[in-house]
Design a protein around this motif. Structure first.
Motif, mmCIF file in Angstrom:
data_model
loop_
_atom_site.group_PDB
_atom_site.id
_atom_site.type_symbol
_atom_site.label_atom_id
_atom_site.label_comp_id
_atom_site.label_asym_id
_atom_site.label_seq_id
_atom_site.Cartn_x
_atom_site.Cartn_y
_atom_site.Cartn_z
ATOM 1 N N LEU A 1 4.562 -10.016 38.703
ATOM 2 C CA LEU A 1 3.812 -11.011 39.121
ATOM 3 C C LEU A 1 4.561 -12.205 39.747
ATOM 4 C CD1 LEU A 1 1.762 -10.974 35.755
ATOM 5 C CD2 LEU A 1 1.151 -9.897 37.956
ATOM 6 N N VAL A 2 3.817 -12.724 40.727
ATOM 7 C CA VAL A 2 4.371 -13.990 41.363
ATOM 8 C C VAL A 2 3.603 -14.917 41.672
ATOM 9 C CG1 VAL A 2 6.507 -12.654 42.388
ATOM 10 C CG2 VAL A 2 4.244 -12.937 43.666
ATOM 11 N N ASP A 3 3.989 -16.039 41.733
ATOM 12 C CA ASP A 3 3.262 -17.318 42.088
ATOM 13 C C ASP A 3 3.295 -17.285 43.781
ATOM 14 O OD1 ASP A 3 5.573 -18.676 43.037
ATOM 15 O OD2 ASP A 3 5.624 -19.888 41.189
ATOM 16 N N LEU B 1 7.900 -17.010 43.383
ATOM 17 C CA LEU B 1 8.746 -16.907 42.010
ATOM 18 C C LEU B 1 7.873 -16.155 41.044
ATOM 19 C CD1 LEU B 1 10.025 -20.685 42.221
ATOM 20 C CD2 LEU B 1 11.111 -18.666 42.957
ATOM 21 N N PRO B 2 8.778 -15.532 39.834
ATOM 22 C CA PRO B 2 8.165 -14.983 38.733
ATOM 23 C C PRO B 2 6.932 -15.854 38.234
ATOM 24 C CG PRO B 2 10.341 -15.369 38.423
ATOM 25 C CD PRO B 2 10.178 -15.700 39.785
ATOM 26 N N ALA B 3 5.820 -15.207 37.935
ATOM 27 C CA ALA B 3 4.689 -15.661 37.183
ATOM 28 C C ALA B 3 4.609 -15.385 35.900
ATOM 29 C CB ALA B 3 3.459 -15.540 37.935
ATOM 30 N N ASN C 1 5.596 -8.764 34.112
ATOM 31 C CA ASN C 1 5.239 -7.440 34.434
ATOM 32 C C ASN C 1 3.843 -6.643 34.041
ATOM 33 O OD1 ASN C 1 8.763 -6.833 32.981
ATOM 34 N ND2 ASN C 1 8.009 -7.124 35.281
ATOM 35 N N ILE C 2 3.388 -6.155 34.808
ATOM 36 C CA ILE C 2 2.247 -5.471 34.321
ATOM 37 C C ILE C 2 2.478 -4.055 34.846
ATOM 38 C CG2 ILE C 2 0.524 -7.214 34.131
ATOM 39 C CD1 ILE C 2 -0.719 -6.336 36.652
ATOM 40 N N GLU C 3 1.786 -2.997 34.283
ATOM 41 C CA GLU C 3 1.735 -1.711 34.579
ATOM 42 C C GLU C 3 0.013 -0.991 34.704
ATOM 43 O OE1 GLU C 3 4.490 1.536 32.758
ATOM 44 O OE2 GLU C 3 2.683 1.659 31.598
ATOM 45 N N ILE C 4 0.085 0.096 35.779
ATOM 46 C CA ILE C 4 -1.172 0.647 35.935
ATOM 47 C C ILE C 4 -0.758 2.279 35.546
ATOM 48 C CG2 ILE C 4 -0.857 0.972 38.281
ATOM 49 C CD1 ILE C 4 -3.899 0.976 38.481
ATOM 50 N N ASN C 5 -1.540 2.935 34.786
ATOM 51 C CA ASN C 5 -1.424 4.262 34.426
ATOM 52 C C ASN C 5 -2.441 5.008 35.338
ATOM 53 O OD1 ASN C 5 0.645 4.410 32.058
ATOM 54 N ND2 ASN C 5 -0.545 2.684 31.924
ATOM 55 N N LEU C 6 -2.264 5.981 36.066
ATOM 56 C CA LEU C 6 -3.337 6.772 36.725
ATOM 57 C C LEU C 6 -3.466 7.970 35.853
ATOM 58 C CD1 LEU C 6 -4.255 5.411 39.428
ATOM 59 C CD2 LEU C 6 -1.993 4.898 39.052
#
Length: 494
Positions: free
Chosen positions: A53-55, A59-61, A85-90
């Motif tokens: 995630l960035v702004d 820069l990191p958000a 960080n986030i994550e997607i699971n397919l």
């Protein structure tokens, strides 16, 4: 995605009991393999993608909780180690026909929706191996996600090591620092390819995946910068190894294995890997469930093997075995973890097509690659691929040490075509995705080379390193949304 755990205090008795439960899980696993209790469906694949995630400045958000609340899809989206960080699971699916193209569209739709929701709380999504604008101050215990699993894991890694974690990576430039927590691991964002296989096919598929890991990482390298320094083309590998290393210098000298591990031998069965995990690695999260696996199996039930699965989740093999029970049916998967996320969904899917096709072809050869190639050579290829990317030279049986791009163009792409044909992949989909791999080799450009070229262009125009990295990050995000493969991205514009 690791299993969630509650915040607890761990005792000596917990560790003793957990060790015994893992052993009983292994006993049950051996019986299930012997008695043919597993689902046997080779054509099932799945995928996980970790994101930053960035702004608006690149820069990191630190906003993953707010972003996930806004997305409001806990079945697909989850936290990762740090708040940026986030994550997607397919969900799992087939490879046949146009499945890869449909999966590509599904991922794009999910990411576009999630990015739109993230922007409502001041963040944007970015698929990359290491966020180029990340600073050392962004990776601390204070920036870990709220999930108790991560706090407990941090405590246990530091307790096992007994001192700060040193980070030393020598690449184009030198990074030498240390950390008092595991948060630097959060800088590593990957894509993970899952391949469900029957027990009889597991060893061949895992061995094939190990054999091509160096080629994979060379082609897909996308992590040349960490904390402002240009290091390896895929800096994720040494960073991940060092940021979770529970060994003191003395234990390293004694030959104790690292928890982030390529391995040390070809295997004959999935059991080999789970048994090694039990024999070589102490528990980090010794938490027991009520199920008695051997007794459950004797009653005709399918055990979850929860302790074995949890232990396996704290040992980070680049190709990890996975045992899972879905709808009452047990299965085995090879989880391929060597690749970074990004740069685009098209690039990810090209990497997937190359991986799935090549593994299928190599696993079914009459004289397997692992009978003609030492395991040490495969491990050395992985480090060369990570350090030098598309400029790497790797060893391959019958050709000796050769440039990785030539090996792919002359030998491995035709094998990947054969493997995808055996999976029943539509020829138009196959040719488009493998064409992206081909053009990376022809142009000499992947995510890592584009990043380096763009930063050097910005520096030549007068920007200092921090500003050059920030400008490159913003351009990267813009190009990422076009879904144009990275080998087509222009350099030095803006």
């Amino acid at each position: 995605m690791g299993r969630d755990v509650a915040a607890v205090a761990i005792t000596k008795e917990d560790r003793r009991r957990y060790r015994e439960k893992v052993r009983r899980c292994l006993e049950a696993l051996a019986a299930m393999l012997r008695d043919g209790r597993f689902e046997d469906d080779r054509a099932s694949i799945g995928m996980e993608v970790e994101l930053n995630l960035v702004d608006e400045n690149g820069l990191p958000a630190m906003l993953n909780a707010a972003v996930l609340e806004s997305i409001a899809d806990p079945g697909a989206w989850a936290t990762e180690l740090a708040q940026f960080n986030i994550e997607i699971n397919l969900p799992p699916g087939s490879l046949a026909g146009k499945a890869l193209a449909m999966l590509e569209q599904r991922i794009r739709d999910n990411l576009n929706h999630a990015d739109g929701r993230a922007r409502t709380v001041g963040a944007e999504l970015m698929m990359i191996g290491i966020l180029p604008t990340l600073r050392e101050s962004d990776v601390s215990e204070a920036t870990l996600s709220a999930n108790p699993r991560y706090r407990l894991l941090n405590e246990q890694v530091l307790a096992a090591r007994g001192e700060n974690l040193p980070l030393e990576i020598e690449g184009v430039e030198l990074l030498r620092t240390s950390s008092d927590c595991i948060a630097p691991e959060a800088a590593c964002t990957s894509v993970q390819f899952h391949l469900q296989v029957g027990p009889g096919d597991f060893a061949a598929s895992w061995n094939a995946a190990q054999a091509i890991a160096g080629v994979q990482v060379a082609l897909g390298a996308n992590s040349p910068y960490l904390f402002g320094r240009e290091l390896w083309r895929e800096t994720r590998l040494p960073l991940f190894e060092q940021s979770t290393d529970t060994r003191s210098e003395e234990l390293k000298a004694q030959g104790v294995r690292p928890r982030v591990w390529f391995g040390e031998r070809w295997i004959d069965s999935a059991y080999d890997l789970f048994e090694e995990n039990s024999r070589y690695f102490s528990a980090l999260l010794p938490m027991c469930e009520d199920e008695e696996p051997v007794e459950a199996l004797a009653r005709g039930e399918i055990p979850e093997l929860a302790e074995m699965a949890l232990h396996n989740g704290t040992i980070y093999r680049w190709n990890r075995p996975v045992y899972a029970v879905v709808d009452g049916r047990p299965h085995l998967r090879v989880e391929n973890r060597v690749l970074p996320a990004g740069p685009t969904v098209a690039d990810i899917m090209a990497n997937a097509a190359f991986y799935y096709g090549l593994v299928r072809a190599l696993a079914e050869e009459e004289r397997p690659i692992w009978e003609r190639m030492s395991f040490a050579a495969a491990a050395d290829n992985a480090r060369r691929g990570a350090r030098f990317g598309l400029d790497a030279r790797v060893y391959w049986p019958g050709t000796g040490e050769v440039p990785v791009t030539g090996l792919v163009l002359e030998h491995l792409l035709p094998l990947a075509v054969t493997g995808l044909d055996r999976w029943g992949v539509d020829t138009v989909v196959r040719d488009r995705l493998l064409g992206i791999i081909e053009q990376r080799c022809v142009t000499g450009r992947n995510g890592a080379t584009w990043q380096v070229e763009t930063v050097r262009a910005a520096s030549a125009a007068g920007a200092d390193r921090a500003e050059a990295l920030r400008l490159m990050t913003r351009r990267y995000v813009e190009h990422m949304h076009t879904n144009a493969p990275v080998h087509t991205w222009p350099v030095g514009e803006g």
